[in-house]
Design a protein around this motif. Structure first.
Motif, PDB file in Angstrom:
ATOM      1  N   TRP A  40       2.414   5.102  -9.784  1.00  0.00           N
ATOM      2  CA  TRP A  40       2.728   3.732 -10.214  1.00  0.00           C
ATOM      3  C   TRP A  40       3.668   3.069  -9.217  1.00  0.00           C
ATOM      4  O   TRP A  40       3.446   1.947  -8.783  1.00  0.00           O
ATOM      5  N   PHE A  41       4.717   3.778  -8.836  1.00  0.00           N
ATOM      6  CA  PHE A  41       5.713   3.260  -7.897  1.00  0.00           C
ATOM      7  C   PHE A  41       5.074   2.941  -6.546  1.00  0.00           C
ATOM      8  O   PHE A  41       5.303   1.865  -5.977  1.00  0.00           O
ATOM      9  N   ASP A  42       4.264   3.847  -6.030  1.00  0.00           N
ATOM     10  CA  ASP A  42       3.625   3.633  -4.720  1.00  0.00           C
ATOM     11  C   ASP A  42       2.715   2.410  -4.730  1.00  0.00           C
ATOM     12  O   ASP A  42       2.693   1.639  -3.767  1.00  0.00           O
ATOM     13  N   CYS A  46       3.429  -2.118  -3.082  1.00  0.00           N
ATOM     14  CA  CYS A  46       2.513  -2.958  -2.296  1.00  0.00           C
ATOM     15  C   CYS A  46       2.615  -4.407  -2.746  1.00  0.00           C
ATOM     16  O   CYS A  46       1.608  -5.076  -2.957  1.00  0.00           O
ATOM     17  N   GLY A  47       3.835  -4.897  -2.943  1.00  0.00           N
ATOM     18  CA  GLY A  47       3.966  -6.315  -3.213  1.00  0.00           C
ATOM     19  C   GLY A  47       4.908  -6.743  -4.318  1.00  0.00           C
ATOM     20  O   GLY A  47       5.314  -7.891  -4.338  1.00  0.00           O
ATOM     21  N   ILE A  48       5.271  -5.849  -5.258  1.00  0.00           N
ATOM     22  CA  ILE A  48       6.133  -6.324  -6.340  1.00  0.00           C
ATOM     23  C   ILE A  48       7.409  -5.518  -6.537  1.00  0.00           C
ATOM     24  O   ILE A  48       8.230  -5.892  -7.365  1.00  0.00           O
ATOM     25  N   ILE A  49       7.579  -4.445  -5.801  1.00  0.00           N
ATOM     26  CA  ILE A  49       8.848  -3.701  -5.824  1.00  0.00           C
ATOM     27  C   ILE A  49       9.438  -3.775  -4.428  1.00  0.00           C
ATOM     28  O   ILE A  49       8.761  -3.515  -3.438  1.00  0.00           O
ATOM     29  N   ARG A  50      10.709  -4.144  -4.391  1.00  0.00           N
ATOM     30  CA  ARG A  50      11.401  -4.297  -3.099  1.00  0.00           C
ATOM     31  C   ARG A  50      11.530  -2.949  -2.378  1.00  0.00           C
ATOM     32  O   ARG A  50      11.599  -1.899  -3.010  1.00  0.00           O
ATOM     33  N   ASP A  51      11.597  -3.000  -1.073  1.00  0.00           N
ATOM     34  CA  ASP A  51      11.728  -1.794  -0.262  1.00  0.00           C
ATOM     35  C   ASP A  51      13.007  -1.020  -0.546  1.00  0.00           C
ATOM     36  O   ASP A  51      13.045   0.191  -0.365  1.00  0.00           O
ATOM     37  N   GLU A  83      -6.819   5.931  -7.537  1.00  0.00           N
ATOM     38  CA  GLU A  83      -6.045   4.854  -8.146  1.00  0.00           C
ATOM     39  C   GLU A  83      -5.661   3.823  -7.093  1.00  0.00           C
ATOM     40  O   GLU A  83      -5.045   4.177  -6.078  1.00  0.00           O
ATOM     41  N   ILE A  84      -6.046   2.561  -7.344  1.00  0.00           N
ATOM     42  CA  ILE A  84      -5.821   1.510  -6.351  1.00  0.00           C
ATOM     43  C   ILE A  84      -5.025   0.321  -6.888  1.00  0.00           C
ATOM     44  O   ILE A  84      -4.621  -0.547  -6.130  1.00  0.00           O
TER      45      ILE A  84
END
Length: 192
Positions: A40-42, A46-51, A83-84
């Motif tokens: 889920w985290f990975d 890809c766009g909604i969790i900050r680095d 899972e994509i």
């Protein structure tokens, strides 16, 4: 939920069922395991969790601490068994469902996966007896906003500045005559 700086959208819940396969995509439920949390985290990175967010902090603040969190309403979309994409449906006791944490890996985008993610979340929200669906997003997620508009979501004018922000966005992308509503779906006015 804290709405500050977010655009909000509304849709009335309609009877809907889960669709097991859509355009070659399938889905499965999140199982709560460490490997699913990492997956889920990975995907969300890809766009909604900050680095700068860690897996532990993101999972806690973006899911567990949210009103309406239910691990049974987190889903993965798969292509060829991989899972994509992911979506979460939050379900509040007041009858409000939320589309939450909707994202896909870059290689999955442009294939119609957003439509499937929204359909899965809407089926979960219906299953849990919610009356309305809300979501929050930002203008830079234009592709997502256009997908939500196509799916029947309406702009919510919940603060004085929302009309201006929505009009600017809609004008930029060539929309006109879009109904704006309040958080309960009551018509306020047409935009653009």
């Amino acid at each position: 939920m804290d709405y500050v700086d977010y655009l909000m959208m509304y849709k009335k819940v309609e009877p809907t069922e889960f669709v097991n396969e859509f355009n070659g995509f399938t889905f499965r439920k999140f199982d709560g395991s460490e490997s699913d949390i990492k997956l889920w985290f990975d995907i969300c990175r890809c766009g909604i969790i900050r680095d700068d967010e860690t897996l532990e902090s993101a999972y806690k603040t973006r899911l567990i601490e949210h009103i309406g969190y239910n691990p049974d309403t987190i889903y993965f979309v798969m292509e060829n068994g991989v899972e994509i994409a992911t979506v979460t449906a939050l379900t509040e006791e007041n009858g409000t469902g939320w589309l939450h944490m909707v994202t896909a890996k870059p290689e999955a985008r442009g294939k119609g996966v957003a439509k499937y993610l929204v359909a899965i979340a809407e089926a979960a929200i219906y299953k849990y007896g919610m009356e309305k669906i809300l979501l929050q997003t930002k203008e830079f997620r234009a592709v997502a906003i256009k997908a939500y508009l196509r799916a029947g979501y309406k702009p919510v004018l919940y603060t004085d500045e929302m009309e201006e922000r929505w009009c600017k966005f809609l004008s930029e992308y060539g929309y006109s005559g879009i109904d704006a509503v309040d958080e309960d779906g009551n018509f306020i006015k047409k935009l653009n």
